[in-house]
Design a protein around this motif. Structure first.
Motif: not given
Length: 240
Positions: A42-56, A127-132
């Motif tokens: 439910g919180r806002w976050a930067l886009p991103g995620g885990f790096v997969r095996p074999g992926e740079d 965003l700088m005052t939000a709970r990311l």
């Protein structure tokens, strides 16, 4: 020499996170997604995620950006920002993230996908005052500061502009990112007097209002010497 034993070291995961910045409605905005799963659901976050095996790392950044927001990475100027590895930054396990900074002109509205429950362009000031989620507010702050600093010693501000732009439009980028109003005459003299910064296209436009204004495109200059600091271009009304 001591023998290396893999079991002596705990597992560590690697993720990527993206600080994608653009200017919308004269406001510096960052791309954020609403987390659809724990932790921090439910919180806002930067886009991103885990790096997969074999992926740079670059491949992972491009994939996560497209999966979670629908924004193609080739629309942005992208560079690595920093790495973050505080032991408790992710409650699931030890996770080290490599953050990227992406800059582009007015980008399209994002479309949430993957495990993101929502996506939007949000004003950086909000965003700088939000709970990311996680330590994303710190990563965002570092990304914005990197962008502000690079405007001083590189022509990176042109990345926020369309292919052809006026000096007034370029000045507005500096004002929005730096958060200050600049003296138009001093700014014009600085950017047009720096060899290789801007290249006249030979065309004009009246979209700024008033008399026709010259259109420019970025030149081949990579670094500004001396730097174009905020102090070197007085604020509007400060003289110079």
């Amino acid at each position: 020499m001591p023998r290396y034993e893999l079991n002596d070291y705990p597992p560590v995961a690697v993720t990527v996170d993206l600080v994608a910045l653009t200017i919308r409605d004269d406001t510096l905005c960052a791309l954020v997604v609403r987390r659809g799963q724990p932790p921090y659901a439910g919180r806002w976050a930067l886009p991103g995620g885990f790096v997969r095996p074999g992926e740079d790392l670059d491949e992972a950044a491009a994939r996560e950006l497209m999966e979670e927001t629908g924004v193609p990475v080739d629309r942005l100027h992208l560079e690595q920002l920093a790495s973050y590895g505080a032991p408790q930054r992710d409650p699931r396990m030890r996770v080290i993230t490599v953050a990227y900074l992406g800059l582009a002109p007015d980008l399209p509205l994002p479309s949430a996908g993957g495990d993101a429950a929502g996506a939007r362009w949000a004003p950086v000031a909000e965003l700088m005052t939000a709970r990311l989620a996680f330590d994303h507010r710190q990563i965002l702050a570092d990304g914005v500061e990197r962008a502000r600093a690079k405007l001083e010693y590189t022509p990176l501000a042109t990345t926020f502009c369309a292919g052809e732009f006026t000096v007034a439009e370029l000045r507005r980028v500096y004002e929005i990112v730096w958060g200050t109003e600049l003296d138009s005459r001093n700014f014009h003299r600085k950017v047009t007097g720096t060899e290789g910064f801007l290249v006249p296209t030979g065309r004009t436009t009246t979209r700024d209002g008033g008399r026709p204004a010259q259109l420019y495109r970025p030149g081949e200059l990579r670094f500004l010497h001396p730097p174009m600091t905020r102090a070197s271009i007085p604020e509007r009304g400060a003289g110079g």
